[in-house]
Structures are given as C-alpha cells and as structure tokens.
Design a protein around this motif. Structure first.
Motif, PDB file in Angstrom:
ATOM      1  N   ALA A 169       0.828  -1.209   0.000  1.00 34.60           N
ATOM      2  CA  ALA A 169       0.000   0.000   0.000  1.00 34.60           C
ATOM      3  C   ALA A 169       0.862   1.259   0.000  1.00 34.60           C
ATOM      4  O   ALA A 169       0.504   2.273  -0.615  1.00 34.60           O
ATOM      5  CB  ALA A 169      -0.942  -0.004   1.197  1.00 34.60           C
ATOM      6  N   GLU A 170       2.002   1.200   0.656  1.00 28.18           N
ATOM      7  CA  GLU A 170       2.912   2.352   0.687  1.00 28.18           C
ATOM      8  C   GLU A 170       3.469   2.667  -0.703  1.00 28.18           C
ATOM      9  O   GLU A 170       3.927   3.781  -0.952  1.00 28.18           O
ATOM     10  CB  GLU A 170       4.066   2.079   1.653  1.00 28.18           C
ATOM     11  CG  GLU A 170       3.750   2.405   3.099  1.00 28.18           C
ATOM     12  CD  GLU A 170       3.651   3.907   3.320  1.00 28.18           C
ATOM     13  OE1 GLU A 170       4.597   4.635   2.984  1.00 28.18           O
ATOM     14  OE2 GLU A 170       2.606   4.359   3.823  1.00 28.18           O
ATOM     15  N   LEU A 171       3.421   1.672  -1.606  1.00 25.76           N
ATOM     16  CA  LEU A 171       3.942   1.863  -2.959  1.00 25.76           C
ATOM     17  C   LEU A 171       2.841   2.222  -3.963  1.00 25.76           C
ATOM     18  O   LEU A 171       3.128   2.418  -5.144  1.00 25.76           O
ATOM     19  CB  LEU A 171       4.650   0.589  -3.429  1.00 25.76           C
ATOM     20  CG  LEU A 171       5.837   0.116  -2.577  1.00 25.76           C
ATOM     21  CD1 LEU A 171       6.373  -1.200  -3.122  1.00 25.76           C
ATOM     22  CD2 LEU A 171       6.929   1.167  -2.534  1.00 25.76           C
ATOM     23  N   ILE A 172       1.596   2.289  -3.505  1.00 27.55           N
ATOM     24  CA  ILE A 172       0.456   2.561  -4.391  1.00 27.55           C
ATOM     25  C   ILE A 172      -0.044   3.972  -4.110  1.00 27.55           C
ATOM     26  O   ILE A 172      -0.645   4.228  -3.069  1.00 27.55           O
ATOM     27  CB  ILE A 172      -0.668   1.532  -4.160  1.00 27.55           C
ATOM     28  CG1 ILE A 172      -0.140   0.108  -4.373  1.00 27.55           C
ATOM     29  CG2 ILE A 172      -1.848   1.816  -5.094  1.00 27.55           C
ATOM     30  CD1 ILE A 172      -1.113  -0.980  -3.943  1.00 27.55           C
ATOM     31  N   PRO A 173       0.194   4.917  -4.997  1.00 31.42           N
ATOM     32  CA  PRO A 173      -0.152   6.319  -4.712  1.00 31.42           C
ATOM     33  C   PRO A 173      -1.602   6.527  -4.287  1.00 31.42           C
ATOM     34  O   PRO A 173      -1.880   7.290  -3.353  1.00 31.42           O
ATOM     35  CB  PRO A 173       0.156   7.031  -6.035  1.00 31.42           C
ATOM     36  CG  PRO A 173       1.240   6.202  -6.658  1.00 31.42           C
ATOM     37  CD  PRO A 173       0.905   4.787  -6.290  1.00 31.42           C
ATOM     38  N   ASP A 174      -2.551   5.851  -4.936  1.00 33.03           N
ATOM     39  CA  ASP A 174      -3.966   6.057  -4.600  1.00 33.03           C
ATOM     40  C   ASP A 174      -4.308   5.574  -3.199  1.00 33.03           C
ATOM     41  O   ASP A 174      -5.286   6.042  -2.600  1.00 33.03           O
ATOM     42  CB  ASP A 174      -4.861   5.342  -5.613  1.00 33.03           C
ATOM     43  CG  ASP A 174      -5.057   6.164  -6.876  1.00 33.03           C
ATOM     44  OD1 ASP A 174      -4.450   7.245  -6.973  1.00 33.03           O
ATOM     45  OD2 ASP A 174      -5.807   5.726  -7.769  1.00 33.03           O
ATOM     46  N   LEU A 175      -3.538   4.620  -2.678  1.00 31.34           N
ATOM     47  CA  LEU A 175      -3.806   4.119  -1.330  1.00 31.34           C
ATOM     48  C   LEU A 175      -3.031   4.900  -0.278  1.00 31.34           C
ATOM     49  O   LEU A 175      -3.010   4.518   0.894  1.00 31.34           O
ATOM     50  CB  LEU A 175      -3.484   2.617  -1.246  1.00 31.34           C
ATOM     51  CG  LEU A 175      -4.372   1.719  -2.117  1.00 31.34           C
ATOM     52  CD1 LEU A 175      -4.039   0.249  -1.882  1.00 31.34           C
ATOM     53  CD2 LEU A 175      -5.858   1.974  -1.848  1.00 31.34           C
ATOM     54  N   ARG A 176      -2.418   5.984  -0.685  1.00 28.96           N
ATOM     55  CA  ARG A 176      -1.742   6.871   0.256  1.00 28.96           C
ATOM     56  C   ARG A 176      -2.374   8.264   0.195  1.00 28.96           C
ATOM     57  O   ARG A 176      -1.700   9.281   0.325  1.00 28.96           O
ATOM     58  CB  ARG A 176      -0.250   6.926  -0.053  1.00 28.96           C
ATOM     59  CG  ARG A 176       0.441   5.579   0.137  1.00 28.96           C
ATOM     60  CD  ARG A 176       1.920   5.626  -0.199  1.00 28.96           C
ATOM     61  NE  ARG A 176       2.604   6.641   0.568  1.00 28.96           N
ATOM     62  CZ  ARG A 176       3.315   7.645   0.034  1.00 28.96           C
ATOM     63  NH1 ARG A 176       3.390   7.764  -1.291  1.00 28.96           N
ATOM     64  NH2 ARG A 176       3.931   8.509   0.789  1.00 28.96           N
ATOM     65  N   LEU A 177      -3.695   8.276   0.001  1.00 21.96           N
ATOM     66  CA  LEU A 177      -4.427   9.540  -0.088  1.00 21.96           C
ATOM     67  C   LEU A 177      -5.532   9.597   0.953  1.00 21.96           C
ATOM     68  O   LEU A 177      -6.100   8.581   1.338  1.00 21.96           O
ATOM     69  CB  LEU A 177      -5.051   9.703  -1.481  1.00 21.96           C
ATOM     70  CG  LEU A 177      -4.103   9.830  -2.669  1.00 21.96           C
ATOM     71  CD1 LEU A 177      -4.901   9.880  -3.963  1.00 21.96           C
ATOM     72  CD2 LEU A 177      -3.232  11.072  -2.531  1.00 21.96           C
ATOM     73  N   ARG A 178      -5.814  10.777   1.380  1.00 18.89           N
ATOM     74  CA  ARG A 178      -6.994  11.046   2.204  1.00 18.89           C
ATOM     75  C   ARG A 178      -7.572  12.367   1.727  1.00 18.89           C
ATOM     76  O   ARG A 178      -6.935  13.102   0.950  1.00 18.89           O
ATOM     77  CB  ARG A 178      -6.633  11.119   3.690  1.00 18.89           C
ATOM     78  CG  ARG A 178      -5.711  12.279   4.066  1.00 18.89           C
ATOM     79  CD  ARG A 178      -5.426  12.301   5.558  1.00 18.89           C
ATOM     80  NE  ARG A 178      -4.564  13.430   5.913  1.00 18.89           N
ATOM     81  CZ  ARG A 178      -5.001  14.661   6.185  1.00 18.89           C
ATOM     82  NH1 ARG A 178      -6.324  14.919   6.142  1.00 18.89           N
ATOM     83  NH2 ARG A 178      -4.171  15.641   6.496  1.00 18.89           N
ATOM     84  N   ILE A 179      -8.770  12.695   2.194  1.00 15.89           N
ATOM     85  CA  ILE A 179      -9.427  13.922   1.770  1.00 15.89           C
ATOM     86  C   ILE A 179      -9.137  15.040   2.762  1.00 15.89           C
ATOM     87  O   ILE A 179      -9.286  14.866   3.976  1.00 15.89           O
ATOM     88  CB  ILE A 179     -10.946  13.712   1.646  1.00 15.89           C
ATOM     89  CG1 ILE A 179     -11.247  12.749   0.490  1.00 15.89           C
ATOM     90  CG2 ILE A 179     -11.674  15.029   1.423  1.00 15.89           C
ATOM     91  CD1 ILE A 179     -12.714  12.383   0.351  1.00 15.89           C
ATOM     92  N   ALA A 180      -8.697  16.172   2.240  1.00 14.19           N
ATOM     93  CA  ALA A 180      -8.541  17.378   3.050  1.00 14.19           C
ATOM     94  C   ALA A 180      -9.720  18.286   2.729  1.00 14.19           C
ATOM     95  O   ALA A 180      -9.787  18.866   1.643  1.00 14.19           O
ATOM     96  CB  ALA A 180      -7.222  18.075   2.743  1.00 14.19           C
ATOM     97  N   ASP A 181     -10.670  18.350   3.642  1.00 13.00           N
ATOM     98  CA  ASP A 181     -11.866  19.170   3.444  1.00 13.00           C
ATOM     99  C   ASP A 181     -11.887  20.235   4.526  1.00 13.00           C
ATOM    100  O   ASP A 181     -12.277  19.989   5.670  1.00 13.00           O
ATOM    101  CB  ASP A 181     -13.117  18.297   3.523  1.00 13.00           C
ATOM    102  CG  ASP A 181     -14.383  19.050   3.129  1.00 13.00           C
ATOM    103  OD1 ASP A 181     -14.277  20.263   2.875  1.00 13.00           O
ATOM    104  OD2 ASP A 181     -15.449  18.428   3.087  1.00 13.00           O
ATOM    105  N   VAL A 182     -11.441  21.433   4.152  1.00 12.13           N
ATOM    106  CA  VAL A 182     -11.380  22.518   5.131  1.00 12.13           C
ATOM    107  C   VAL A 182     -12.687  23.293   5.184  1.00 12.13           C
ATOM    108  O   VAL A 182     -12.772  24.345   5.799  1.00 12.13           O
ATOM    109  CB  VAL A 182     -10.206  23.478   4.818  1.00 12.13           C
ATOM    110  CG1 VAL A 182      -8.881  22.759   4.993  1.00 12.13           C
ATOM    111  CG2 VAL A 182     -10.342  24.053   3.415  1.00 12.13           C
ATOM    112  N   ASP A 183     -13.705  22.720   4.517  1.00  9.76           N
ATOM    113  CA  ASP A 183     -15.050  23.299   4.532  1.00  9.76           C
ATOM    114  C   ASP A 183     -15.052  24.720   3.983  1.00  9.76           C
ATOM    115  O   ASP A 183     -15.697  25.615   4.524  1.00  9.76           O
ATOM    116  CB  ASP A 183     -15.633  23.268   5.961  1.00  9.76           C
ATOM    117  CG  ASP A 183     -17.150  23.352   5.933  1.00  9.76           C
ATOM    118  OD1 ASP A 183     -17.740  22.960   4.920  1.00  9.76           O
ATOM    119  OD2 ASP A 183     -17.729  23.813   6.924  1.00  9.76           O
ATOM    120  N   CYS A 184     -14.312  24.909   2.909  1.00 10.24           N
ATOM    121  CA  CYS A 184     -14.311  26.202   2.223  1.00 10.24           C
ATOM    122  C   CYS A 184     -15.460  26.197   1.224  1.00 10.24           C
ATOM    123  O   CYS A 184     -15.507  25.361   0.322  1.00 10.24           O
ATOM    124  CB  CYS A 184     -12.976  26.425   1.502  1.00 10.24           C
ATOM    125  SG  CYS A 184     -12.981  27.835   0.387  1.00 10.24           S
ATOM    126  N   ALA A 185     -16.390  27.116   1.374  1.00  8.86           N
ATOM    127  CA  ALA A 185     -17.596  27.118   0.548  1.00  8.86           C
ATOM    128  C   ALA A 185     -17.291  27.382  -0.919  1.00  8.86           C
ATOM    129  O   ALA A 185     -18.083  27.029  -1.789  1.00  8.86           O
ATOM    130  CB  ALA A 185     -18.575  28.166   1.071  1.00  8.86           C
TER     131      ALA A 185
END
Length: 446
Positions: free
Chosen positions: A46-62
C-alpha cells in the motif's frame, strides 16, 4: 495536492446522505503461514500505491472543492475479525455488518478487513481467508478499486513510489484565497462548456429523431424491491463456473438469470413484474476526467418474454442501445460541462437533495453491477485466490442489489438485500440459483 473533481466531490458529499463505501471481497484458499507477515506485506505494498496513500482534506471552504492529500498507510488500517463460529454464513453476516461503519476519508480512504479460518466456503476443501477491501467511493469506482486490489494482492509488486510523507491541507483562509482567484476562470469555463453541451444536445435530439440514437430510458414503476431498506440486511453469494453463463457475455447471461429469478420471486410475493427493469453500471466513453468514470443506465429485463433465448437477445440489445447513447458526443459534452461546475453551485445542489423523498419512478427495480477482475493470480501471502465478489450498497429506494464478479474461470453472483424488500433471502437465492441453471440448460439445447 490534487483538487477533487466535481464528480468525485459529489460522491464524497453525497455519502453523508447515502452511505456508499465499496466492499470488495476476495476469498483465498487456506491461511497464511504468518498473519502478521501477510499484513506487513499488504501495508508495504500500500505504501507503494499512490492512490492508497491519499486522504481527503476538506477545510469546509464554501468556494472550493476538497483536495486529495498524501498520507501514510498504517497497520491500524487492517482489522482482523475473530468470529466465534467462523463459518461462511457467519462470515457473510460479518461482512454485511461492515456497512454500519463507514470510512471517514478525511482520516483514511480505505481499510482492509480479514476473516481467518473460515469454513464451509464454496470451492474450498479446507479453510479460507477472506479479505474485504473497504474503500471510499470518491477514491475509486468499481473498476478502479478492483485495479487497486490487484496491486495489493497481485503477482507483480507495485513500482516504488515517492518517499512517504504526510501533507497538511490548506487553511480555510488559504483555500478561500485560492478558490476566489480560480472562480472567475471556472465560471467562464462553465459558460463555454455549457454552450458546447447545448449544441451537442441539439445534435443528440436530431439523431434521436432520425433513429440513430435511442431515446433516454424511461423511469419504471416502483416494485417491492424499491421499498425503503428496513429490518435486517443480508448478503449471499452463488459461485459458479464461467461456462454456467452462456451467451455473448457473462453480464448478459447473468442479467437473464436475474430477470427470470427476480420476476418469479416477485410473483410469489403478489407483485406484477411486467415492467421489471435493472439499473446497470456502465463505464463512460473517452478518457477519464475523474476517479468515478461511470454512469448508471436503465434497461428492461423483459420479464413478459417467455422464451429465454429471446429475452437474452432483448437484454443484449438493450445494453447495446444504452452503450450507443453512452458514446454520443452530447453525453461527453455534458460530462465536461459538469466538470466545470464551481464548488458553491454543486454544494448547493447536494444540499437540496432529500433522501427521504420517494420518486414517482426509478431507473431500475434492482441494481446489477458487473466487473471482470482479471486473472486468478492473486494471493494473500501464500494463499491463492478462489473467487471474488462484492455487494453494491442499498439506498432509500433500492432494497435489493446484485453484483457479478469474475476472476479466472470463476464467476460469483452476489445479492445484498434488506428484509423489507426480500423477506426470505435464502428462498430468493434458491430461485436465482435455479434460474442460472435453467438458463444454461435452455441455452445448451438451442
């Protein structure tokens, strides 16, 4: 950081109203010699798979869409489940219960559940290890998530990725400033793409008048299967050989069997299945502009056609007609216009969606998702794959879904149902199994 596409952001925001995590199930023959070593291998990959090293950053900017930011794959993303009585039926009950705990993709966008020592598994002479990849739908659609699972369990290790490091999201002030600079360009892009979509839509109308492209599929009357999911939820799986699905494709053969089985079941329940139809997932044409590169199309299941050969041909033709429409430039232009929608407008639209409102008609009376997961060369440590399956999520007007998954020469048809839609799921599975067999017998006799 990668800014989320509108299609993926829509999938993420809608998950707050209708949970939509995917659960990809892989059943392996036997048990790894060392479970800890097998988990280490998964995390290392998983550490070698870019898509599995992502999370969502949602700062709630409208004004802006959320972002994908880099994170690290960690051991706590693998959960080992110790069942008191690890039979296949109890494992399926445990898988059904996983939907009660959806991911928070702002923390992690995937999780792997492992059930060990599972007995009475189809096609397994001893015990099996069942691995369930739970993945945020915004991160990947069915085909993309299957490709990610192949990187986790496949014979070829992923190529080395960049050195791991976690990233911090924008602050609200930073996100607002960046979005404010981008907004005028977005509005202009939306205007241009909107005009192009209108122009190509006129061409679509002309082509429909000429009979070159089929009309948009009509909505279907609600049936028992469209009852709001209430009561216990259950999942079941039938495992068969590829040869058990005669016809031009496994998908067409499976749809024919679902048509036969579901219409018989509905008649048992006092329902008229004449208008029975399915909502089928179909890959979009052209290069992907988002991680979710598919659309749902509605087709008739021709429950009133007695001859199974004719029914199968009608279903194949219906899929072909939907694909023909799917390939029209107007639909591509519409996708491009949607990709230019500013975040405030899409946020507003999603806020207006009421999941409790019952529509007059639906796209289909059940969902059927079909994915070929490739060669049967996957392994969990030393344990080879036996079969793979999955269970599309239920929704407020969809109490029964089907999935068709192939790997190697094995095909699994799976059912996810709420008690309010299917009171006796084991009875329905018997009917569906008999329908698969009958379809094969009828096809071989022609």
């Amino acid at each position: 950081m990668e800014r989320m596409s509108p299609a993926d952001a829509q999938m993420y925001w809608m998950s707050e109203k209708i949970p939509n995590d995917q659960f990809l199930v892989y059943v392996f023959d036997g048990a790894p010699q060392s479970l800890d070593a097998a988990i280490d291998l998964v995390i290392g990959r998983a550490e070698l798979i870019p898509d599995l090293r992502l999370r969502i950053a949602d700062v709630d900017c409208a004004l802006d869409y959320p972002y994908w930011v880099r994170t690290d794959a960690e051991w706590d993303q693998v959960v080992v489940h110790d069942l008191a009585d690890p039979t296949w039926d109890n494992c399926l009950d445990g898988i059904a219960a996983l939907a009660d705990t959806q991911l928070d993709p702002r923390d992690k966008a995937w999780r792997l559940h492992v059930f060990t020592g599972v007995t009475n598994v189809p096609r397994c002479a001893s015990v099996a290890t069942v691995a369930v990849l739970q993945i945020c739908h915004a991160l990947a659609d069915g085909r993309r998530s299957s490709a990610l699972a192949r990187l986790l369990f496949g014979p070829t290790p992923p190529e080395a990725a960049e050195p791991g490091r976690s990233e911090q999201p924008y602050s609200v002030a930073q996100a607002t400033a960046v979005a404010a600079l981008r907004l005028p360009k977005q509005i202009g892009s939306l205007g241009w793409h909107g005009l192009n979509a209108a122009r190509t839509h006129r061409r679509l109308v002309d082509d429909m008048i000429k009979g070159l492209v089929p009309q948009q599929a009509k909505g279907r009357p609600l049936l028992l299967t469209n009852t709001r999911p209430e009561g216990a939820r259950a999942v079941r799986t039938l495992v068969r050989r590829r040869d058990d699905f005669p016809g031009p494709t496994v998908t067409v053969s499976a749809l024919t069997a679902v048509s036969l089985g579901l219409s018989d079941y509905l008649r048992e329940c006092g329902e008229d299945p004449t208008t029975l139809g399915a909502e089928v997932t179909m890959a979009k044409s052209g290069a992907a502009r988002s991680r979710n590169h598919f659309r749902n199309v509605g087709i008739s299941l021709y429950a009133d056609t007695a001859d199974l050969g004719s029914r199968s041909r009608h279903i194949a033709d219906a899929l072909g007609q939907r694909q023909l429409r799917n390939n029209h430039p107007a639909l591509r232009a519409g996708d491009e216009a949607f990709a230019a929608v500013p975040a405030p407008l899409l946020r507003w639209g999603i806020l207006q969606f009421d999941p409790n409102r019952v529509p007059d008609t639906v796209t289909g009376n059940t969902v059927v998702s079909s994915v070929n997961r490739g060669a049967a060369d996957l392994r969990f440590a030393n344990a080879p794959v036996l079969f793979t399956t999955g269970f599309p999520a239920l929704s407020p007007v969809m109490g029964l879904t089907h999935a068709v998954h192939g790997i190697g020469d094995t095909v699994a048809i799976s059912v996810h149902a709420a008690e309010s839609a299917v009171g006796d799921i084991d009875n329905y599975m018997e009917i569906l199994g008999a329908s698969i067999s009958w379809n094969q017998i009828v096809s071989s006799s022609r």
